[in-house]
Design a protein around this motif. Structure first.
Motif, PDB file in Angstrom:
ATOM      1  N   ALA A 261      -8.541 -44.477  -2.322  1.00 23.53           N
ATOM      2  CA  ALA A 261      -9.919 -44.145  -1.884  1.00 23.53           C
ATOM      3  C   ALA A 261      -9.578 -43.649  -0.290  1.00 23.53           C
ATOM      4  N   THR A 262      -8.428 -44.123   0.449  1.00 18.88           N
ATOM      5  CA  THR A 262      -8.408 -43.898   1.836  1.00 18.88           C
ATOM      6  C   THR A 262      -6.976 -42.956   1.999  1.00 18.88           C
ATOM      7  N   HIS A 263      -6.077 -42.909   1.160  1.00 17.75           N
ATOM      8  CA  HIS A 263      -4.727 -42.272   1.358  1.00 17.75           C
ATOM      9  C   HIS A 263      -4.791 -41.030   0.445  1.00 17.75           C
ATOM     10  N   SER A 264      -5.490 -39.982   0.810  1.00 13.69           N
ATOM     11  CA  SER A 264      -5.694 -38.910   0.077  1.00 13.69           C
ATOM     12  C   SER A 264      -4.223 -37.878   0.004  1.00 13.69           C
ATOM     13  N   PHE A 265      -3.604 -38.108   1.107  1.00 11.77           N
ATOM     14  CA  PHE A 265      -2.424 -37.474   1.251  1.00 11.77           C
ATOM     15  C   PHE A 265      -1.183 -37.858   0.212  1.00 11.77           C
ATOM     16  N   LEU A 266      -1.473 -38.992  -0.475  1.00 11.32           N
ATOM     17  CA  LEU A 266      -0.406 -39.655  -1.452  1.00 11.32           C
ATOM     18  C   LEU A 266      -0.821 -38.720  -2.936  1.00 11.32           C
ATOM     19  N   THR A 267       0.161 -38.572  -3.636  1.00 12.40           N
ATOM     20  CA  THR A 267       0.233 -38.052  -4.944  1.00 12.40           C
ATOM     21  C   THR A 267       0.174 -39.559  -5.804  1.00 12.40           C
ATOM     22  N   GLU A 268      -0.114 -39.276  -7.144  1.00 12.28           N
ATOM     23  CA  GLU A 268      -0.210 -40.366  -7.995  1.00 12.28           C
ATOM     24  C   GLU A 268       1.087 -40.961  -8.191  1.00 12.28           C
ATOM     25  N   GLN A 269       2.136 -39.991  -7.999  1.00  9.81           N
ATOM     26  CA  GLN A 269       3.611 -40.460  -7.918  1.00  9.81           C
ATOM     27  C   GLN A 269       4.008 -41.468  -6.728  1.00  9.81           C
ATOM     28  N   ASP A 270       3.538 -41.008  -5.883  1.00  9.28           N
ATOM     29  CA  ASP A 270       3.602 -41.685  -4.392  1.00  9.28           C
ATOM     30  C   ASP A 270       2.955 -43.086  -4.544  1.00  9.28           C
ATOM     31  N   ILE A 271       2.105 -43.145  -5.161  1.00 11.28           N
ATOM     32  CA  ILE A 271       1.133 -44.492  -5.269  1.00 11.28           C
ATOM     33  C   ILE A 271       1.824 -45.265  -6.258  1.00 11.28           C
ATOM     34  N   GLU A 272       2.313 -44.658  -7.367  1.00 11.16           N
ATOM     35  CA  GLU A 272       2.874 -45.574  -8.387  1.00 11.16           C
ATOM     36  C   GLU A 272       4.282 -46.194  -7.851  1.00 11.16           C
ATOM     37  N   LYS A 273       4.787 -45.328  -7.220  1.00 15.02           N
ATOM     38  CA  LYS A 273       6.259 -45.877  -6.280  1.00 15.02           C
ATOM     39  C   LYS A 273       6.126 -46.835  -5.444  1.00 15.02           C
ATOM     40  N   LEU A 274       5.095 -46.674  -4.826  1.00 15.64           N
ATOM     41  CA  LEU A 274       4.533 -47.762  -3.610  1.00 15.64           C
ATOM     42  C   LEU A 274       4.163 -49.001  -4.351  1.00 15.64           C
ATOM     43  N   TYR A 275       3.257 -48.753  -5.589  1.00 11.25           N
ATOM     44  CA  TYR A 275       2.793 -50.063  -6.183  1.00 11.25           C
ATOM     45  C   TYR A 275       4.061 -51.047  -6.822  1.00 11.25           C
ATOM     46  N   GLN A 276       5.116 -50.355  -7.196  1.00 13.80           N
ATOM     47  CA  GLN A 276       6.310 -50.911  -7.680  1.00 13.80           C
ATOM     48  C   GLN A 276       6.833 -51.843  -6.759  1.00 13.80           C
ATOM     49  N   GLY A 277       6.960 -50.873  -5.668  1.00 16.22           N
ATOM     50  CA  GLY A 277       7.465 -51.808  -4.480  1.00 16.22           C
ATOM     51  C   GLY A 277       6.643 -52.950  -3.998  1.00 16.22           C
ATOM     52  N   LEU A 278       5.519 -52.816  -3.810  1.00 16.94           N
ATOM     53  CA  LEU A 278       4.441 -53.992  -3.640  1.00 16.94           C
ATOM     54  C   LEU A 278       4.379 -55.117  -4.680  1.00 16.94           C
ATOM     55  N   LYS A 279       4.610 -54.573  -5.844  1.00 16.05           N
ATOM     56  CA  LYS A 279       4.497 -55.638  -6.906  1.00 16.05           C
ATOM     57  C   LYS A 279       5.894 -56.475  -7.007  1.00 16.05           C
ATOM     58  N   ASN A 280       6.933 -55.644  -6.922  1.00 17.38           N
ATOM     59  CA  ASN A 280       8.345 -56.267  -7.231  1.00 17.38           C
ATOM     60  C   ASN A 280       8.963 -56.950  -6.167  1.00 17.38           C
ATOM     61  N   GLU A 281       8.587 -56.446  -4.711  1.00 16.16           N
ATOM     62  CA  GLU A 281       9.347 -56.918  -3.593  1.00 16.16           C
ATOM     63  C   GLU A 281       8.275 -57.466  -2.554  1.00 16.16           C
ATOM     64  N   TRP A 282       7.369 -56.437  -2.054  1.00 18.72           N
ATOM     65  CA  TRP A 282       6.876 -56.568  -0.492  1.00 18.72           C
ATOM     66  C   TRP A 282       5.787 -57.634  -0.495  1.00 18.72           C
ATOM     67  N   LEU A 283       5.236 -58.035  -1.423  1.00 17.73           N
ATOM     68  CA  LEU A 283       3.987 -59.266  -1.573  1.00 17.73           C
ATOM     69  C   LEU A 283       4.854 -60.320  -1.239  1.00 17.73           C
ATOM     70  N   ALA A 284       5.927 -60.534  -1.881  1.00 15.18           N
ATOM     71  CA  ALA A 284       6.674 -61.708  -1.444  1.00 15.18           C
ATOM     72  C   ALA A 284       7.488 -61.899  -0.129  1.00 15.18           C
ATOM     73  N   GLN A 285       7.541 -60.630   0.251  1.00 13.73           N
ATOM     74  CA  GLN A 285       8.279 -60.795   1.735  1.00 13.73           C
ATOM     75  C   GLN A 285       7.296 -60.985   2.881  1.00 13.73           C
ATOM     76  N   VAL A 286       6.081 -61.123   2.580  1.00 16.31           N
ATOM     77  CA  VAL A 286       5.163 -61.487   3.901  1.00 16.31           C
ATOM     78  C   VAL A 286       4.462 -62.561   3.868  1.00 16.31           C
ATOM     79  N   GLU A 287       3.851 -63.069   4.901  1.00 14.99           N
ATOM     80  CA  GLU A 287       3.005 -64.154   4.817  1.00 14.99           C
ATOM     81  C   GLU A 287       1.647 -63.487   4.399  1.00 14.99           C
ATOM     82  N   LEU A 288       0.903 -63.795   3.609  1.00 12.14           N
ATOM     83  CA  LEU A 288      -0.370 -62.981   2.545  1.00 12.14           C
ATOM     84  C   LEU A 288      -1.274 -64.281   3.085  1.00 12.14           C
ATOM     85  N   TRP A 289      -2.382 -63.409   3.563  1.00 15.91           N
ATOM     86  CA  TRP A 289      -3.703 -64.185   3.529  1.00 15.91           C
ATOM     87  C   TRP A 289      -4.713 -63.505   3.115  1.00 15.91           C
TER      88      TRP A 289
END
Length: 148
Positions: free
Chosen positions: A27-55
């Protein structure tokens, strides 16, 4: 306004956060392609969520947004696209402002709506990078907040 609840995220929240992230980004990052979003999603899922203090922010027992911190650096802040504009992002930032006198974050230059939001919350541009954190050609604006 009802008082919403902010609590630390648990592992069981991750599927909800990933879906919320995906809807928000589309909804907010119209400059990203579907491929960009999928790549970022995988990073978030496999790595980044675990690396931050989440609230997570709950409104009527539903997760409507989340923030990820690395000390006083906001690494991620996302509000469900159905709930944007309701003050939830501000509530999450105020939560962080209660913990830190200085806060830093990056925002995509191609996301002027987010930049305006952060500037309204007292953040100022302190730098710029041509590439995002993954080396992609999506310039980042580096922002800082200083409590007065």
């Amino acid at each position: 306004m009802l008082q919403n609840k902010i609590r630390q995220a648990v592992q069981g929240d991750h599927p909800i956060l990933l879906a919320l992230w995906q809807h928000s980004v589309k909804a907010t990052h119209s400059f990203l392609t579907e491929q960009d979003i999928e790549k970022l999603y995988q990073g978030l899922k496999n790595e980044w969520l675990a690396q931050v203090e989440l609230w997570v922010l709950l409104a009527q027992d539903e997760i409507v947004g989340f923030i990820g911190l690395n000390d006083n650096n906001v690494e991620m802040l996302f509000i469900d696209d159905k709930h944007q504009g309701n003050g939830y992002g501000k509530q999450l930032l105020n939560f962080v402002k209660q913990r830190y006198l200085q806060i830093y974050l990056d925002v995509n230059e191609q996301n002027p709506h987010a930049l305006r939001f952060y500037q309204k919350q007292g953040f100022e541009i302190v730098g710029r990078s041509e590439l995002d954190g993954q080396g992609n050609p999506f310039p980042l604006l580096h922002l800082a907040y200083q409590a007065t």
